[in-house]
Design a protein around this motif. Sequence first.
Motif, PDB file in Angstrom:
ATOM      1  N   GLY A  82     -90.265  88.040   1.840  1.00 43.61           N
ATOM      2  CA  GLY A  82     -91.393  89.047   1.293  1.00 43.61           C
ATOM      3  C   GLY A  82     -91.658  88.972  -0.034  1.00 43.61           C
ATOM      4  N   ALA A  83     -90.807  88.985  -1.055  1.00 42.82           N
ATOM      5  CA  ALA A  83     -90.839  88.958  -2.347  1.00 42.82           C
ATOM      6  C   ALA A  83     -91.472  87.416  -2.837  1.00 42.82           C
ATOM      7  N   GLY A  84     -90.858  86.347  -1.998  1.00 42.65           N
ATOM      8  CA  GLY A  84     -91.508  85.156  -2.167  1.00 42.65           C
ATOM      9  C   GLY A  84     -92.953  85.064  -1.947  1.00 42.65           C
ATOM     10  N   PHE A  85     -93.281  85.594  -0.820  1.00 41.34           N
ATOM     11  CA  PHE A  85     -94.724  85.471  -0.406  1.00 41.34           C
ATOM     12  C   PHE A  85     -95.600  86.309  -1.728  1.00 41.34           C
ATOM     13  N   VAL A  86     -95.047  87.350  -1.966  1.00 42.86           N
ATOM     14  CA  VAL A  86     -95.932  88.062  -3.037  1.00 42.86           C
ATOM     15  C   VAL A  86     -95.918  87.425  -4.326  1.00 42.86           C
ATOM     16  N   ALA A  87     -94.855  86.738  -4.800  1.00 45.03           N
ATOM     17  CA  ALA A  87     -94.831  86.204  -5.787  1.00 45.03           C
ATOM     18  C   ALA A  87     -95.772  84.824  -5.876  1.00 45.03           C
ATOM     19  N   VAL A  88     -95.575  84.097  -4.799  1.00 44.90           N
ATOM     20  CA  VAL A  88     -96.559  82.762  -4.581  1.00 44.90           C
ATOM     21  C   VAL A  88     -97.893  83.258  -4.809  1.00 44.90           C
ATOM     22  N   VAL A  89     -98.273  84.180  -4.062  1.00 47.31           N
ATOM     23  CA  VAL A  89     -99.776  84.686  -3.934  1.00 47.31           C
ATOM     24  C   VAL A  89    -100.175  85.186  -5.628  1.00 47.31           C
TER      25      VAL A  89
ATOM     26  N   THR B 219     -91.266  78.522  -6.974  1.00 45.64           N
ATOM     27  CA  THR B 219     -90.874  79.686  -6.336  1.00 45.64           C
ATOM     28  C   THR B 219     -90.791  79.795  -4.777  1.00 45.64           C
ATOM     29  N   GLY B 220     -91.881  79.063  -4.334  1.00 48.00           N
ATOM     30  CA  GLY B 220     -91.714  78.888  -2.784  1.00 48.00           C
ATOM     31  C   GLY B 220     -90.872  78.342  -2.254  1.00 48.00           C
ATOM     32  N   TYR B 221     -90.394  77.154  -2.856  1.00 50.07           N
ATOM     33  CA  TYR B 221     -89.009  76.462  -2.524  1.00 50.07           C
ATOM     34  C   TYR B 221     -87.825  77.102  -2.781  1.00 50.07           C
ATOM     35  N   ALA B 222     -87.829  78.023  -3.792  1.00 47.51           N
ATOM     36  CA  ALA B 222     -86.552  78.717  -4.110  1.00 47.51           C
ATOM     37  C   ALA B 222     -86.490  79.756  -3.005  1.00 47.51           C
ATOM     38  N   MET B 223     -87.592  80.478  -3.086  1.00 48.80           N
ATOM     39  CA  MET B 223     -87.579  81.773  -1.706  1.00 48.80           C
ATOM     40  C   MET B 223     -87.121  81.100  -0.543  1.00 48.80           C
ATOM     41  N   ALA B 224     -87.849  79.992  -0.061  1.00 57.68           N
ATOM     42  CA  ALA B 224     -87.492  79.440   1.197  1.00 57.68           C
ATOM     43  C   ALA B 224     -85.945  78.867   1.294  1.00 57.68           C
ATOM     44  N   ALA B 225     -85.470  78.409   0.337  1.00 59.06           N
ATOM     45  CA  ALA B 225     -83.913  78.149   0.441  1.00 59.06           C
ATOM     46  C   ALA B 225     -83.110  79.223   0.530  1.00 59.06           C
ATOM     47  N   GLY B 226     -83.491  80.509  -0.408  1.00 57.35           N
ATOM     48  CA  GLY B 226     -83.071  81.877  -0.077  1.00 57.35           C
ATOM     49  C   GLY B 226     -82.825  82.568   1.348  1.00 57.35           C
ATOM     50  N   THR B 227     -84.340  82.222   1.708  1.00 64.79           N
ATOM     51  CA  THR B 227     -84.568  82.920   3.097  1.00 64.79           C
ATOM     52  C   THR B 227     -83.592  82.143   4.106  1.00 64.79           C
ATOM     53  N   ALA B 228     -83.533  80.696   4.028  1.00 63.31           N
ATOM     54  CA  ALA B 228     -82.696  79.830   4.980  1.00 63.31           C
ATOM     55  C   ALA B 228     -81.296  80.219   4.877  1.00 63.31           C
TER      56      ALA B 228
ATOM     57  N   LEU C 106     -98.742  84.165  -8.289  1.00 66.37           N
ATOM     58  CA  LEU C 106     -98.952  82.927  -9.080  1.00 66.37           C
ATOM     59  C   LEU C 106    -100.409  82.025  -8.839  1.00 66.37           C
ATOM     60  N   LEU C 107    -100.720  82.067  -7.532  1.00 66.65           N
ATOM     61  CA  LEU C 107    -101.776  81.439  -7.038  1.00 66.65           C
ATOM     62  C   LEU C 107    -103.201  82.048  -7.715  1.00 66.65           C
TER      63      LEU C 107
ATOM     64  N   ALA D 207    -101.835  73.542 -14.184  1.00 66.66           N
ATOM     65  CA  ALA D 207    -100.923  72.842 -13.735  1.00 66.66           C
ATOM     66  C   ALA D 207     -99.229  73.415 -13.897  1.00 66.66           C
ATOM     67  N   PRO D 208     -99.287  74.362 -14.985  1.00 71.61           N
ATOM     68  CA  PRO D 208     -97.886  74.816 -15.232  1.00 71.61           C
ATOM     69  C   PRO D 208     -97.792  76.181 -14.250  1.00 71.61           C
ATOM     70  N   TRP D 209     -98.662  76.540 -13.856  1.00 69.31           N
ATOM     71  CA  TRP D 209     -98.929  77.805 -12.817  1.00 69.31           C
ATOM     72  C   TRP D 209     -98.501  77.440 -11.650  1.00 69.31           C
ATOM     73  N   LEU D 210     -99.349  76.285 -10.958  1.00 67.94           N
ATOM     74  CA  LEU D 210     -99.099  75.602  -9.934  1.00 67.94           C
ATOM     75  C   LEU D 210     -97.675  75.153  -9.858  1.00 67.94           C
ATOM     76  N   LEU D 211     -97.003  74.449 -10.799  1.00 65.24           N
ATOM     77  CA  LEU D 211     -95.590  74.129 -10.654  1.00 65.24           C
ATOM     78  C   LEU D 211     -94.881  75.372 -10.277  1.00 65.24           C
ATOM     79  N   ALA D 212     -94.934  76.338 -11.063  1.00 65.58           N
ATOM     80  CA  ALA D 212     -94.141  77.688 -11.053  1.00 65.58           C
ATOM     81  C   ALA D 212     -94.277  78.159  -9.569  1.00 65.58           C
ATOM     82  N   CYS D 213     -95.574  78.018  -9.185  1.00 68.19           N
ATOM     83  CA  CYS D 213     -95.563  78.737  -7.586  1.00 68.19           C
ATOM     84  C   CYS D 213     -94.814  77.789  -6.696  1.00 68.19           C
ATOM     85  N   ALA D 214     -94.946  76.351  -6.850  1.00 63.10           N
ATOM     86  CA  ALA D 214     -94.324  75.430  -5.753  1.00 63.10           C
ATOM     87  C   ALA D 214     -92.673  75.860  -5.902  1.00 63.10           C
TER      88      ALA D 214
END
Length: 89
Positions: A62-69, A32-41, A71-72, A23-30
């Motif tokens: 690109g960095a967000g995608f790599v980080a999410v993968v 990270t994904g939202y932060a990178m999406a916001a940064g991209t937007a 973490l998953l 669960a903590p890893w999945l939370l970090a993944c989520a």
Amino acid sequence: MGLRTRVTRSSDTAWNAGHRAAAPWLLACAVTGYAMAAGTAAGAVAAMSGGWVHPALWVCPGAGFVAVVVLLIAATAVADRHGRDAAER
């Protein structure tokens, strides 16, 4: 839906233990994904309003995608390990 490995699918006990541990890893993944999406937007809006597009704008998604993968993969390894431990008890 979840982290489906041979171990986590072997029993409800393994499934629950694995997902609870991951669960903590999945939370970090989520997060990270939202932060990178916001940064991209934000970068896209800035680029469109400024009338410029720079290749560096690909760094954030690109960095967000790599980080999410990464973490998953880590979450899956943790779930598998804890699921195995719970199934052996």
